[in-house]
Motif scaffolding. Structure first.
Motif, PDB file in Angstrom:
ATOM      1  N   ARG A  99      66.169  23.481  46.315  1.00  0.00           N
ATOM      2  CA  ARG A  99      66.050  24.343  45.141  1.00  0.00           C
ATOM      3  C   ARG A  99      67.444  24.731  44.644  1.00  0.00           C
ATOM      4  O   ARG A  99      68.401  24.776  45.431  1.00  0.00           O
ATOM      5  CB  ARG A  99      65.241  25.595  45.468  1.00  0.00           C
ATOM      6  N   PRO A 100      67.591  25.023  43.355  1.00  0.00           N
ATOM      7  CA  PRO A 100      68.913  25.392  42.823  1.00  0.00           C
ATOM      8  C   PRO A 100      69.580  26.534  43.581  1.00  0.00           C
ATOM      9  O   PRO A 100      70.794  26.501  43.816  1.00  0.00           O
ATOM     10  CB  PRO A 100      68.610  25.777  41.371  1.00  0.00           C
ATOM     11  N   GLU A 101      68.812  27.534  43.991  1.00  0.00           N
ATOM     12  CA  GLU A 101      69.426  28.646  44.716  1.00  0.00           C
ATOM     13  C   GLU A 101      69.932  28.209  46.093  1.00  0.00           C
ATOM     14  O   GLU A 101      70.908  28.758  46.615  1.00  0.00           O
ATOM     15  CB  GLU A 101      68.451  29.813  44.864  1.00  0.00           C
ATOM     16  N   GLN A 102      69.294  27.201  46.692  1.00  0.00           N
ATOM     17  CA  GLN A 102      69.776  26.669  47.964  1.00  0.00           C
ATOM     18  C   GLN A 102      71.042  25.839  47.760  1.00  0.00           C
ATOM     19  O   GLN A 102      71.977  25.902  48.568  1.00  0.00           O
ATOM     20  CB  GLN A 102      68.693  25.819  48.619  1.00  0.00           C
ATOM     21  N   GLN A 103      71.089  25.073  46.686  1.00  0.00           N
ATOM     22  CA  GLN A 103      72.291  24.308  46.359  1.00  0.00           C
ATOM     23  C   GLN A 103      73.469  25.243  46.114  1.00  0.00           C
ATOM     24  O   GLN A 103      74.589  24.990  46.597  1.00  0.00           O
ATOM     25  CB  GLN A 103      72.034  23.449  45.124  1.00  0.00           C
ATOM     26  N   ASP A 128      70.413  25.843  57.298  1.00  0.00           N
ATOM     27  CA  ASP A 128      69.850  26.781  56.334  1.00  0.00           C
ATOM     28  C   ASP A 128      70.826  26.982  55.170  1.00  0.00           C
ATOM     29  O   ASP A 128      70.985  28.089  54.653  1.00  0.00           O
ATOM     30  CB  ASP A 128      69.511  28.129  56.997  1.00  0.00           C
ATOM     31  N   PHE A 129      71.492  25.900  54.782  1.00  0.00           N
ATOM     32  CA  PHE A 129      72.412  25.866  53.640  1.00  0.00           C
ATOM     33  C   PHE A 129      73.642  26.752  53.841  1.00  0.00           C
ATOM     34  O   PHE A 129      74.316  27.081  52.878  1.00  0.00           O
ATOM     35  CB  PHE A 129      71.675  26.219  52.336  1.00  0.00           C
ATOM     36  N   LEU A 175      79.163   8.003  37.366  1.00  0.00           N
ATOM     37  CA  LEU A 175      77.785   7.513  37.507  1.00  0.00           C
ATOM     38  C   LEU A 175      76.906   7.920  36.328  1.00  0.00           C
ATOM     39  O   LEU A 175      75.766   7.473  36.222  1.00  0.00           O
ATOM     40  CB  LEU A 175      77.170   8.051  38.805  1.00  0.00           C
ATOM     41  N   GLY A 176      77.433   8.793  35.465  1.00  0.00           N
ATOM     42  CA  GLY A 176      76.659   9.233  34.311  1.00  0.00           C
ATOM     43  C   GLY A 176      75.499  10.133  34.680  1.00  0.00           C
ATOM     44  O   GLY A 176      74.468  10.144  33.991  1.00  0.00           O
ATOM     45  N   VAL A 177      75.642  10.907  35.762  1.00  0.00           N
ATOM     46  CA  VAL A 177      74.575  11.827  36.170  1.00  0.00           C
ATOM     47  C   VAL A 177      75.107  13.256  36.137  1.00  0.00           C
ATOM     48  O   VAL A 177      76.318  13.484  36.211  1.00  0.00           O
ATOM     49  CB  VAL A 177      74.037  11.497  37.581  1.00  0.00           C
ATOM     50  N   ALA A 178      74.194  14.202  36.026  1.00  0.00           N
ATOM     51  CA  ALA A 178      74.577  15.610  35.981  1.00  0.00           C
ATOM     52  C   ALA A 178      74.880  16.123  37.378  1.00  0.00           C
ATOM     53  O   ALA A 178      74.396  15.584  38.381  1.00  0.00           O
ATOM     54  CB  ALA A 178      73.455  16.431  35.349  1.00  0.00           C
ATOM     55  N   ARG A 179      75.677  17.181  37.453  1.00  0.00           N
ATOM     56  CA  ARG A 179      75.881  17.861  38.726  1.00  0.00           C
ATOM     57  C   ARG A 179      74.564  18.486  39.161  1.00  0.00           C
ATOM     58  O   ARG A 179      73.662  18.724  38.354  1.00  0.00           O
ATOM     59  CB  ARG A 179      76.941  18.952  38.595  1.00  0.00           C
ATOM     60  N   LEU A 180      74.445  18.760  40.444  1.00  0.00           N
ATOM     61  CA  LEU A 180      73.235  19.411  40.928  1.00  0.00           C
ATOM     62  C   LEU A 180      73.072  20.755  40.213  1.00  0.00           C
ATOM     63  O   LEU A 180      74.051  21.491  40.032  1.00  0.00           O
ATOM     64  CB  LEU A 180      73.308  19.603  42.438  1.00  0.00           C
ATOM     65  N   PRO A 181      71.857  21.093  39.796  1.00  0.00           N
ATOM     66  CA  PRO A 181      71.651  22.254  38.923  1.00  0.00           C
ATOM     67  C   PRO A 181      72.068  23.585  39.520  1.00  0.00           C
ATOM     68  O   PRO A 181      72.412  24.510  38.786  1.00  0.00           O
ATOM     69  CB  PRO A 181      70.146  22.224  38.638  1.00  0.00           C
ATOM     70  N   GLY A 182      72.081  23.688  40.845  1.00  0.00           N
ATOM     71  CA  GLY A 182      72.448  24.953  41.467  1.00  0.00           C
ATOM     72  C   GLY A 182      73.932  25.122  41.711  1.00  0.00           C
ATOM     73  O   GLY A 182      74.387  26.220  42.060  1.00  0.00           O
ATOM     74  N   PHE A 183      74.720  24.051  41.539  1.00  0.00           N
ATOM     75  CA  PHE A 183      76.149  24.151  41.805  1.00  0.00           C
ATOM     76  C   PHE A 183      76.840  25.025  40.764  1.00  0.00           C
ATOM     77  O   PHE A 183      76.668  24.816  39.567  1.00  0.00           O
ATOM     78  CB  PHE A 183      76.793  22.768  41.807  1.00  0.00           C
ATOM     79  N   PRO A 184      77.637  25.991  41.193  1.00  0.00           N
ATOM     80  CA  PRO A 184      78.398  26.815  40.259  1.00  0.00           C
ATOM     81  C   PRO A 184      79.393  25.965  39.465  1.00  0.00           C
ATOM     82  O   PRO A 184      79.763  24.863  39.877  1.00  0.00           O
ATOM     83  CB  PRO A 184      79.129  27.811  41.168  1.00  0.00           C
ATOM     84  N   SER A 185      79.831  26.496  38.329  1.00  0.00           N
ATOM     85  CA  SER A 185      80.797  25.778  37.500  1.00  0.00           C
ATOM     86  C   SER A 185      82.129  25.660  38.235  1.00  0.00           C
ATOM     87  O   SER A 185      82.420  26.413  39.168  1.00  0.00           O
ATOM     88  CB  SER A 185      81.001  26.509  36.175  1.00  0.00           C
ATOM     89  N   TYR A 186      82.944  24.730  37.784  1.00  0.00           N
ATOM     90  CA  TYR A 186      84.264  24.577  38.392  1.00  0.00           C
ATOM     91  C   TYR A 186      85.146  25.790  38.105  1.00  0.00           C
ATOM     92  O   TYR A 186      85.937  26.206  38.962  1.00  0.00           O
ATOM     93  CB  TYR A 186      84.930  23.294  37.898  1.00  0.00           C
ATOM     94  N   ASP A 187      85.025  26.347  36.918  1.00  0.00           N
ATOM     95  CA  ASP A 187      85.806  27.561  36.608  1.00  0.00           C
ATOM     96  C   ASP A 187      85.427  28.693  37.548  1.00  0.00           C
ATOM     97  O   ASP A 187      86.305  29.415  38.057  1.00  0.00           O
ATOM     98  CB  ASP A 187      85.578  27.985  35.156  1.00  0.00           C
ATOM     99  N   ASP A 188      84.127  28.863  37.794  1.00  0.00           N
ATOM    100  CA  ASP A 188      83.687  29.918  38.719  1.00  0.00           C
ATOM    101  C   ASP A 188      84.141  29.610  40.145  1.00  0.00           C
ATOM    102  O   ASP A 188      84.453  30.525  40.926  1.00  0.00           O
ATOM    103  CB  ASP A 188      82.166  30.060  38.673  1.00  0.00           C
ATOM    104  N   THR A 189      84.174  28.329  40.494  1.00  0.00           N
ATOM    105  CA  THR A 189      84.626  27.925  41.832  1.00  0.00           C
ATOM    106  C   THR A 189      86.098  28.275  42.031  1.00  0.00           C
ATOM    107  O   THR A 189      86.486  28.821  43.074  1.00  0.00           O
ATOM    108  CB  THR A 189      84.412  26.416  42.028  1.00  0.00           C
ATOM    109  N   ILE A 190      86.904  27.972  41.048  1.00  0.00           N
ATOM    110  CA  ILE A 190      88.333  28.290  41.130  1.00  0.00           C
ATOM    111  C   ILE A 190      88.532  29.797  41.233  1.00  0.00           C
ATOM    112  O   ILE A 190      89.329  30.281  42.051  1.00  0.00           O
ATOM    113  CB  ILE A 190      89.078  27.711  39.914  1.00  0.00           C
ATOM    114  N   ALA A 191      87.795  30.536  40.397  1.00  0.00           N
ATOM    115  CA  ALA A 191      87.927  32.001  40.419  1.00  0.00           C
ATOM    116  C   ALA A 191      87.510  32.572  41.764  1.00  0.00           C
ATOM    117  O   ALA A 191      88.151  33.498  42.295  1.00  0.00           O
ATOM    118  CB  ALA A 191      87.089  32.607  39.299  1.00  0.00           C
TER     119      ALA A 191
END
Length: 371
Positions: free
Chosen positions: A144-148, A241-242, A276-292
Motif C-alpha cells: 500500500r502507498p502508506e507502506q511504501q 514490517d517496512f 523505463l518510462g514508468v512512474a515512481r511508486l505512489p507512496g514514495f515521497p518526492s525528491y525535494d521532500d527527501t532532501i529536506a
C-alpha cells in the motif's frame, strides 16, 4: 541478478564446516545446510547463504549465516577488501545506532576458501529487488502507498545515521585513500578516474566520457567530509514490517561528502523509473521532500546536490561497464549487446545532461529494445 558463483558449492560447504568446527570447539554434531546465493540483487561479492545446527551444552542451536567471500574470479571493482567491509559493520554494530547484521568471524587465511571471507548472521526480512526492478513488481510494488512511504523514510533515516557517525573518533581512517590526494572530493575523483580507465579497457565510452568532462568543468568549490556508505539504496537494506533492520553492502564505503550518498540514493531510484518510462511508486515521497528530510535528520545542507547526482550517474555507469562485461563473459546476454555503453544508467545520464542518447531505449530486462 547476482554475480554467478565461481566455486564448487559442495567442496566449499565441507571446507566451511571444517573451519566452523575450529570456531566452535565446544560444540558437537555440527551440520551445515546446502549453500545457496541471493537471486535478485548484488554483483560485487561472492555471497553464500546457509544454516548451521549444532549441540551446545546439551541443547540444540541453529543459526542462519551469510558468508561474504572475496571473488576468486571476476570482479566488479579493481580491488575487493572483505576485511574492510567486516570492520565497517563491526564498528557500526558495536558503537553506533546504524542497524547492521551481527558479525561473527573474519578469516584472512586464504587457505580455507581460497580467498578471505567473513561470516555474519542472516536477518529475516524483505529486500527491494534489482531484478526485476522494485518499480515493476515485488513486495514493495504490491504494498500500500502508506507502506511504501514508511519504507522510504525508514531507509533514509538509517542512511542519515551513517552521516552522523564520528568517523575519526571510531577509527574509520582505514577508508581514506591518500594515494589519490586529500580526503574528500580529491580522493573520490582520483579513485573514480582510475576505476574508469580500468573498466573501459581502452574502448570508447561516449556518455561516461562526456559526463566526466562535465564533472571536471563544474567541480564544486566547497565540500563536507563524513563517513559515507557508498552504495546507499533501499536494495541494500533489509526491511521488516517496512522498517529498516539492517544496512548492507559496505564495499563502497568511504570518507567523502555525505551528499554523495543522498544523491546516489535518489539517482538509483530515478534509474528504475525514468529510463523505463514508468512512474515512481505512489507512496514514495518526492525528491525535494527527501532532501529536506535528510537535511533535518543530519543537520547538514545538501550543497552541490546536482553535481553529486551527476557524479552518482558517472560512478554507476562505470560499474555497469563491468556488469555488462561480466554478463558477456558468463554468456548471460547476447554477444552483440551494447549494454556496456547503453543501459538504464547511461540513458538517464544522457537525459540529465542533454546528451545524444546512447542507443535504443532500454527494456525492463536491461537490454536495448528495437524501435
Amino acid at each position: 541478478m547476482p554475480i554467478p558463483q565461481q566455486r564448487d558449492p559442495e567442496v566449499t560447504r565441507e571446507k566451511l564446516k571444517a573451519w566452523l568446527e575450529t570456531k566452535l570447539p565446544a560444540v558437537s554434531h555440527l551440520e551445515l545446510s546446502e549453500l545457496s546465493g541471493p537471486t535478485s540483487t548484488g554483483f560485487s561479492n561472492d555471497t553464500l547463504l546457509f544454516d548451521a545446527s549444532w549441540q551446545e551444552a546439551g541443547r540444540p542451536r541453529r543459526q542462519a549465516f551469510v558468508a561474504r567471500v572475496k571473488p576468486s574470479g571476476y570482479q566488479i571493482f579493481p580491488e575487493v577488501d572483505v576485511g574492510m567491509q567486516y570492520r565497517c559493520m563491526e564498528l557500526l554494530g558495536n558503537h553506533t545506532e546504524v542497524p547492521v547484521p551481527e558479525m561473527w568471524w573474519r578469516e584472512d587465511d586464504e587457505s580455507v576458501l581460497g580467498a578471505p571471507f567473513f561470516l555474519m548472521g542472516k536477518l529475516e526480512g524483505h529486500i527491494p529487488t534489482d531484478n526485476p526492478p522494485y518499480s515493476l513488481e515485488g513486495f514493495l510494488f504490491d504494498a500500500r502507498p502508506e507502506q511504501q512511504e514508511k519504507l522510504w523514510w525508514s531507509g533514509l533515516e538509517a542512511m542519515a545515521r551513517v552521516h552522523q557517525v564520528d568517523w575519526e573518533k571510531l577509527g574509520f581512517e582505514f577508508l581514506l585513500r591518500p594515494e589519490h590526494g586529500a580526503p574528500g572530493l580529491e580522493q573520490q575523483l582520483g579513485y573514480q578516474r582510475e576505476y574508469f580507465e580500468w573498466a573501459a579497457r581502452g574502448k570508447p565510452q561516449p556518455i561516461a566520457e562526456q559526463t566526466w568532462d562535465w564533472l571536471i568543468a563544474n567541480r564544486p568549490s566547497t565540500e563536507q567530509v563524513a563517513l559515507c556508505w557508498g552504495d546507499a539504496r533501499i536494495s541494500n537494506q533489509i526491511f521488516r514490517d517496512f522498517r529498516c533492520v539492517a544496512v548492507l553492502d559496505w564495499e563502497m564505503a568511504t570518507i567523502a561528502d555525505p551528499v554523495m550518498d543522498l544523491a546516489w540514493w535518489i539517482f538509483l531510484d530515478r534509474h528504475f523509473t525514468e529510463p523505463l518510462g514508468v512512474a515512481r511508486l505512489p507512496g514514495f515521497p518526492s525528491y525535494d521532500d527527501t532532501i529536506a528530510r535528510w537535511e533535518e535528520l543530519t543537520g547538514r545542507q545538501a550543497e552541490n546536490f546536482e553535481w553529486y547526482e551527476v557524479f552518482a550517474g558517472f560512478r554507476f555507469a562505470v560499474i555497469m561497464m563491468r556488469v555488462a562485461q561480466m554478463l558477456a563473459e558468463f554468456e548471460l546476454m547476447p554477444a552483440d549487446s551494447d549494454m556496456e555503453t547503453n543501459n538504464l544508467v547511461t540513458q538517464l545520464l544522457a537525459k540529465m545532461l542533454d546528451l545524444e542518447p546512447p542507443g535504443d531505449p532500454i527494456g525492463a530486462d536491461g537490454f536495448a529494445t528495437a524501435d
